[in-house]
Design an enzyme around this catalytic site. Structure first.
Site, mmCIF file in Angstrom:
data_model
loop_
_atom_site.group_PDB
_atom_site.id
_atom_site.type_symbol
_atom_site.label_atom_id
_atom_site.label_comp_id
_atom_site.label_asym_id
_atom_site.label_seq_id
_atom_site.Cartn_x
_atom_site.Cartn_y
_atom_site.Cartn_z
ATOM 1 N N ASN A 83 -18.430 -42.708 -0.051
ATOM 2 C CA ASN A 83 -18.278 -41.308 -0.383
ATOM 3 C C ASN A 83 -16.839 -40.882 -0.115
ATOM 4 O OD1 ASN A 83 -18.976 -38.515 -0.858
ATOM 5 N ND2 ASN A 83 -21.083 -39.057 -0.308
ATOM 6 N N HIS A 113 -3.643 -50.935 20.055
ATOM 7 C CA HIS A 113 -2.328 -50.894 20.691
ATOM 8 C C HIS A 113 -2.489 -51.151 22.183
ATOM 9 C CE1 HIS A 113 -0.524 -49.419 17.002
ATOM 10 N NE2 HIS A 113 -1.576 -48.632 16.877
ATOM 11 N N GLY A 140 -22.026 -39.920 7.645
ATOM 12 C CA GLY A 140 -20.769 -39.194 7.623
ATOM 13 C C GLY A 140 -20.114 -39.087 8.988
ATOM 14 N N THR A 163 -18.432 -48.729 19.160
ATOM 15 C CA THR A 163 -17.439 -49.422 19.982
ATOM 16 C C THR A 163 -17.876 -50.831 20.376
ATOM 17 O OG1 THR A 163 -18.343 -48.484 22.017
ATOM 18 C CG2 THR A 163 -16.562 -47.253 20.942
#
Length: 185
Positions: A83, A113, A140, A163
């Site tokens: 989407n 990083h 979403g 995660t």
């Protein structure tokens, strides 16, 4: 070793390097062209998406806006649907299986990083591949972080931040995302 060699090897690399910057500039140009086409010409939009991506199966459907770091590191299977407002930072490979639907405003990241201030000042980055299985629905405003693998037949609830790896046949939700239901079919 060049910075692109380091990147490809999964080592720390300088993200301000000219070779890395050129790769990102190419992707930015192609994404800008894709986004300018708009939904009025789905044939041209699909052709441009195929030019951006490393590989795509049949029945590819992507909506603008789409942004990526490389494009050639993104491999999607058959019946892929994304989407509006998908961002994939594909400094490392992103492999997406068959029959995957991605909701609006989703972010998939492969770049990380250093935790040290010196490492960040030195413009260091490192890529970690992301893998998404078959028959996955990503709601979403989901964020998928570097190095995550999502199994087959998974639903990622809207707003989740993934995660850690996700097993097959589950619904995950929350920040960080956790299994909230097992799917049986």
């Amino acid at each position: 070793m060049t910075e692109l060699d380091k990147l490809a090897a999964g080592d720390w690399y300088d993200f301000k390097d000219a070779g890395v910057a050129a790769q990102k500039a190419r992707a930015a140009r192609l994404c800008q062209e894709f986004n300018a086409i708009g939904a009025t010409d789905s044939v041209a939009q699909t052709a441009k998406a195929r030019e951006i991506l490393g590989a795509a199966g049949t029945n590819l459907s992507m909506q603008a806006n789409f942004n990526c770091d490389n494009g050639r590191n993104i491999h999607v299977g058959n019946n892929f649907l994304s989407n509006y407002n998908l961002t994939i930072l594909d400094i490392a490979p992103v492999t997406i299986g068959d029959n995957v639907m991605i909701g609006p405003n989703v972010d998939i990241y492969t770049v990380n990083h250093p935790l040290t201030a010196k490492g960040r000042r030195d413009a260091l980055a490192k890529g970690f591949p992301v893998k998404i299985g078959n028959d996955v629905w990503i709601g979403g405003k989901v964020t998928i972080t570097p190095g995550v693998t999502i199994g087959n037949n998974v639903v990622v609830a809207a707003g989740a931040v993934v995660t850690h790896d996700v097993p097959d046949n589950v619904v995950v939700a929350g920040v960080p995302a956790k299994v909230i239901k097992t799917l049986t079919e």
